[in-house]
Design an enzyme around this catalytic site. Structure first.
Site, PDB file in Angstrom:
ATOM      1  N   LYS A 129       0.884  -1.175   0.000  1.00 12.75           N
ATOM      2  CA  LYS A 129       0.000   0.000   0.000  1.00 12.75           C
ATOM      3  C   LYS A 129       0.923   1.227   0.000  1.00 12.75           C
ATOM      4  O   LYS A 129       1.432   1.636   1.041  1.00 12.75           O
ATOM      5  CB  LYS A 129      -0.872  -0.027   1.260  1.00 12.75           C
ATOM      6  N   CYS A 133      13.710  11.230   6.060  1.00  8.42           N
ATOM      7  CA  CYS A 133      13.553  10.823   7.460  1.00  8.42           C
ATOM      8  C   CYS A 133      14.832  11.038   8.260  1.00  8.42           C
ATOM      9  O   CYS A 133      14.781  11.340   9.436  1.00  8.42           O
ATOM     10  CB  CYS A 133      13.135   9.362   7.523  1.00  8.42           C
ATOM     11  N   GLU A 167      10.143  16.698  14.030  1.00  6.84           N
ATOM     12  CA  GLU A 167      10.428  16.609  12.598  1.00  6.84           C
ATOM     13  C   GLU A 167       9.584  17.629  11.823  1.00  6.84           C
ATOM     14  O   GLU A 167       8.383  17.734  12.061  1.00  6.84           O
ATOM     15  CB  GLU A 167      10.073  15.194  12.152  1.00  6.84           C
TER      16      GLU A 167
HETATM   17  P1  NAD Z   1       2.365   8.863   6.899  1.00 10.61           P
HETATM   18  O1  NAD Z   1       2.543   8.197   8.224  1.00 10.61           O
HETATM   19  O2  NAD Z   1       1.399   9.948   6.772  1.00 10.61           O
HETATM   20  O3  NAD Z   1       1.955   7.791   5.800  1.00 10.61           O
HETATM   21  C1  NAD Z   1       2.708   6.635   5.563  1.00 10.61           C
HETATM   22  C2  NAD Z   1       1.811   5.577   4.953  1.00 10.61           C
HETATM   23  O4  NAD Z   1       0.841   5.175   5.920  1.00 10.61           O
HETATM   24  C3  NAD Z   1       1.031   6.048   3.731  1.00 10.61           C
HETATM   25  O5  NAD Z   1       0.970   5.004   2.782  1.00 10.61           O
HETATM   26  C4  NAD Z   1      -0.338   6.336   4.306  1.00 10.61           C
HETATM   27  O6  NAD Z   1      -1.381   6.253   3.371  1.00 10.61           O
HETATM   28  C5  NAD Z   1      -0.451   5.235   5.326  1.00 10.61           C
HETATM   29  N1  NAD Z   1      -1.442   5.475   6.389  1.00 10.61           N
HETATM   30  C6  NAD Z   1      -1.966   6.648   6.810  1.00 10.61           C
HETATM   31  N2  NAD Z   1      -2.846   6.432   7.809  1.00 10.61           N
HETATM   32  C7  NAD Z   1      -2.871   5.110   8.038  1.00 10.61           C
HETATM   33  C8  NAD Z   1      -3.546   4.272   8.964  1.00 10.61           C
HETATM   34  N3  NAD Z   1      -4.418   4.769   9.865  1.00 10.61           N
HETATM   35  N4  NAD Z   1      -3.301   2.937   8.946  1.00 10.61           N
HETATM   36  C9  NAD Z   1      -2.409   2.424   8.065  1.00 10.61           C
HETATM   37  N5  NAD Z   1      -1.763   3.158   7.144  1.00 10.61           N
HETATM   38  C10 NAD Z   1      -1.977   4.492   7.140  1.00 10.61           C
HETATM   39  O7  NAD Z   1       3.833   9.317   6.453  1.00 10.61           O
HETATM   40  P2  NAD Z   1       4.226  10.117   5.122  1.00 10.61           P
HETATM   41  O8  NAD Z   1       3.803  11.536   5.325  1.00 10.61           O
HETATM   42  O9  NAD Z   1       3.788   9.379   3.920  1.00 10.61           O
HETATM   43  O10 NAD Z   1       5.823  10.005   5.180  1.00 10.61           O
HETATM   44  C11 NAD Z   1       6.594  10.861   5.920  1.00 10.61           C
HETATM   45  C12 NAD Z   1       7.065  10.177   7.187  1.00 10.61           C
HETATM   46  O11 NAD Z   1       7.770   8.983   6.862  1.00 10.61           O
HETATM   47  C13 NAD Z   1       8.059  11.033   7.931  1.00 10.61           C
HETATM   48  O12 NAD Z   1       7.768  11.018   9.311  1.00 10.61           O
HETATM   49  C14 NAD Z   1       9.390  10.341   7.665  1.00 10.61           C
HETATM   50  O13 NAD Z   1      10.377  10.571   8.628  1.00 10.61           O
HETATM   51  C15 NAD Z   1       9.000   8.920   7.573  1.00 10.61           C
HETATM   52  N6  NAD Z   1       9.997   8.155   6.804  1.00 10.61           N
HETATM   53  C16 NAD Z   1      10.837   7.302   7.481  1.00 10.61           C
HETATM   54  C17 NAD Z   1      11.811   6.594   6.795  1.00 10.61           C
HETATM   55  C18 NAD Z   1      12.767   5.670   7.522  1.00 10.61           C
HETATM   56  O14 NAD Z   1      13.446   4.906   6.864  1.00 10.61           O
HETATM   57  N7  NAD Z   1      12.846   5.704   8.833  1.00 10.61           N
HETATM   58  C19 NAD Z   1      11.916   6.723   5.414  1.00 10.61           C
HETATM   59  C20 NAD Z   1      11.035   7.571   4.749  1.00 10.61           C
HETATM   60  C21 NAD Z   1      10.082   8.284   5.464  1.00 10.61           C
END
Ligand code: NAD
Length: 496
Positions: free
Chosen positions: A178, A287, A386
Site C-alpha cells: 500500500k 527521514c 520533525e
Molecule cells: P504517513 O505516516 O502519513 O503515511 C505513511 C503511509 O501510511 C502512507 O501510505 C499512508 O497512506 C499510510 N497510512 C496513513 N494512515 C494510516 C492508517 N491509519 N493505517 C495504516 N496506514 C496508514 O507518512 P508520510 O507523510 O507518507 O511520510 C513521511 C514520514 O515517513 C516522515 O515522518 C518520515 O520521517 C518517515 N519516513 C521514514 C523513513 C525511515 O526509513 N525511517 C523513510 C522515509 C520516510
C-alpha cells in the site's frame, strides 16, 4: 491522463467501489493521472490472494535461485526503463530529476542485492546446534514469515517500496503493498515489472488508496503475518497497535530529528556542503535529514554566514528543469504544514537567518525557500520535532560532552553525524550517539549493504543489509530425539 489500476491476484483491476485518486504534479498543481482508490474490499481480495499464494502457491516453495532469477529480471527492467520511470517519479513527487534517477538506480540495485542474498542464505543451509546431549539432533531453519503487508511513504516512493518488496519476495514471502496516496505511480510500474517477469499470481499485490481506507484495513487484516511500515511516528503507532491485537510481527521505520555536530577544526566549505546535502536534498523531506545542527562556537558565526549564502544560491524550480537543485514540496498540505512550523519557530524566538517563505517568481506549485534558523530554543517544537521540509536549526556548543548531550536530547534516534579533523574524537562521538545510523565527515550517504533504522521513537527493526532480509524470515528449530533411546521420564516399568 494516465490511468492506473490495482494489481490483485496477477491481474490489473479497478477498485471494487470504482473510486479513483487524483495524482497531482506538485510543481504546477495539475492533475495528470488517476489511480484506483482501494477500500477494505480490495484489501480483502489482495490479502486473500497473497494468502493463497503463500499457503498453496509455488513462490515460497521455489529454490532461491529461481526467485533470484525473477528478481534480477525486475532489476533489469528498472534499469532498462530508468529514464521514463525517473521522469514519472519526478513528476509525481516533485524531486529533481537527478535525484529520481538515483532512486531508480538504487531500487534496481536493491532487487539484485536481495536476489544474491536469497541464494547465499539458502546455501548456508540449516544450522546444526550442539545442545550437549548426544540423543538430540537440533537444527535451525529459516522460513519466510508469510504474508507481508507493506505500507510506504511518499518521499522516496519507489525506493521505500523496493526496500520491503525485494527482500520480502526474495525470502519467499507474498506481499500486499500500500504506497502513499500522494505518490504511487512508480509502484504501479513496479507491479507491471513483476507481472511481466512472470511472478506467480498473488505473490505480489498492489492496493493504491488512502491511509484510512486502504492502509488501516491492511494493518488490521488478520490474514497478514507481518506488517512492514515506513512513515510518520503517529501512523506507525496505529500500525503497531493494530499488529498488537493479534501479536503479529511488525517493523517500523519512522521519523527523526537527527543531529549534525560540527567541530571548529572542520573544513568550513566541506561542512557547509554536507550540511546543505544533509537537510536540503529531496526538499528536506528525508527521514534521516540532519536538521538539528550543532556548531562549535569558534566556527559558529562564519558557518552561519557561509550557510546563508549557500542556501540562497540553491536553484529552486520544477524538478525536471535543467540545473534545478530543489523542487516543490510534495503537496499543498505539506507546504502549509512546513510554513506553519516556520511561523511558530519565529514566534517562539528562533532567529531566522535565511528563507522562510515562497521563493520569488514561483507563485504556483508547492515551492518553499531553504530556511535556516539560528539560536533556537532547545525546548521549542522546531528544535525537537520533525518538520519534513527544507528547514534547518543551527545552535552553538562549547565542549564535546555538551554536543553529545544536546544531540542525544531527543525522543528520536534515527541518524546522527559528526564532522571534525580529529579522527579519535569522531569515533568517540559516533559511539556516544544514540542513533541507528551515524555518519562521520558526511551526512546521508545510504548503502543497501548496511542496516538502516532507528533507535528510540524512530522505529523498530532494521531494513537493508542482511538484517533487512532476516526481517522477513522466521526461525524454526527442529529438535529430533534418537528413536533408539528411551526418555523414561515416566519409566515404563511403573505403568501397570
Ligand atoms: P504517513 O505516516 O502519513 O503515511 C505513511 C503511509 O501510511 C502512507 O501510505 C499512508 O497512506 C499510510 N497510512 C496513513 N494512515 C494510516 C492508517 N491509519 N493505517 C495504516 N496506514 C496508514 O507518512 P508520510 O507523510 O507518507 O511520510 C513521511 C514520514 O515517513 C516522515 O515522518 C518520515 O520521517 C518517515 N519516513 C521514514 C523513513 C525511515 O526509513 N525511517 C523513510 C522515509 C520516510
Amino acid at each position: 491522463m494516465l490511468e492506473r489500476l490495482l494489481y490483485i491476484d496477477g491481474a490489473f483491476v479497478p477498485a471494487a467501489r470504482g473510486g479513483t485518486l487524483d495524482v497531482q504534479d506538485p510543481a504546477c498543481e495539475e492533475v495528470f493521472a488517476r489511480a484506483a482508490a482501494a477500500t477494505a474490499a480490495d484489501v480483502d481480495a489482495a490479502v486473500a490472494a497473497a494468502r493463497r499464494a503463500f499457503d498453496h502457491g509455488p513462490w515460497p516453495r521455489l529454490r532461491a535461485a529461481e526467485r533470484a532469477a525473477l528478481l534480477r529480471q525486475v532489476a533489469a527492467a528498472l534499469r532498462a526503463e530508468q529514464e521514463q520511470l525517473a521522469r514519472l517519479e519526478q513528476r509525481d513527487n516533485g524531486k529533481p530529476l537527478k535525484e529520481a534517477r538515483g532512486d531508480v538506480a538504487d531500487a534496481a540495485f536493491c532487487f539484485d542485492y536481495y536476489a544474491d542474498m536469497a541464494e547465499q542464505i539458502e546455501a548456508e543451509g540449516e544450522a546444526a546446534v550442539d545442545v550437549g546431549d548426544a540423543r538430540f539432533d537440533c537444527r535451525i531453519r529459516r522460513e519466510p514469515v508469510g504474508v507481508v503487508g507493506a505500507i510506504t511513504p511518499w518521499n522516496f516512493p519507489l525506493l521505500m517500496a523496493a526496500w520491503k518488496v525485494a527482500p520480502a519476495l526474495a525470502a519467499g514471502c507474498c506481499v500486499v503493498l500500500k504506497p502513499s496516496e500522494l505518490c504511487l505511480l512508480s509502484c504501479t510500474e513496479l507491479a507491471r515489472y513483476l507481472h511481466e517477469a512472470g511472478l506467480p499470481a498473488g505473490a505480489f499485490n498492489l492496493v493504491t488508496g488512502l491511509g484510512t481506507e486502504a492502509g488501516a484495513p491492511l494493518a488490521e487484516h488478520p490474514g497478514v503475518d507481518k506488517l512492514a511500515f515506513t512513515g510518520s511516528l503517529a501512523t506507525g503507532a496505529k500500525v503497531m497497535a493494530a499488529a498488537a491485537r493479534e501479536s503479529r510481527n511488525v517493523s517500523l521505520e519512522l521519523g527523526g530529528k537527527s543531529p549534525l555536530i560540527i567541530f571548529a577544526d572542520s573544513d568550513l566549505d566541506k561542512a557547509v556542503q554536507w550540511l546543505q546535502f544533509g537537510v536540503f536534498w529531496n526538499q528536506g523531506q528525508v527521514c534521516s535529514a540532519t536538521s538539528r545542527v550543532l556548531v562549535q562556537r569558534p566556527l559558529y558565526a562564519a558557518l552561519l554566514a557561509r550557510l546563508k549564502a549557500a542556501a540562497e544560491a540553491i536553484r529552486i524550480g520544477p524538478g525536471d528543469a535543467e540545473g534545478v537543485q530543489m523542487g516543490p514540496l510534495v503537496s499543498a498540505a505539506q507546504h502549509a504544514k512546513v510554513l506553519e512550523a516556520i511561523v511558530r519557530a519565529r514566534d517562539g524566538g528562533a532567529r531566522l537567518v535565511s528563507g522562510g517563505g515562497r521563493p520569488a517568481g514561483l507563485e504556483r506549485g508547492h515551492f518553499l525557500q531553504p530556511t535556516v534558523f539560528a539560536d533556537v530554543p532547545t525546548d521549542s517544537l522546531i528544535w525537537r520535532e520533525e518538520v519534513f521540509g527544507p528547514v534547518v536549526c543551527v545552535n552553538p556548543f562549547d565542549s564535546e560532552a555538551e554536543a553529545i548531550a544536546l544531540a542525544n536530547d531527543s525522543r528520536y534516534g534515527l541518524a546522527g553525524a559528526v564532522m571534525s579533523a580529529d579522527a579519535a574524537r569522531c569515533e568517540r562521538v559516533a559511539r556516544a550517539l544514540r542513533a541507528g545510523v551515524v555518519w562521520i565527515n558526511c551526512s546521508q550517504p545510504t548503502f543497501t549493504q548496511l542496516p538502516w533504522g532507528g533507535m528510540k521513537a524512530s522505529g523498530i527493526g532494521r531494513e537493508l543489509g542482511r538484517s533487512g532480509y532476516e526481517a522477513f524470515l522466521e526461525l524454526k528449530q527442529i529438535t529430533r530425539f534418537d528413536e533408539r533411546e528411551d526418555w523414561n521420564w515416566y519409566p515404563a516399568d511403573t505403568v501397570p
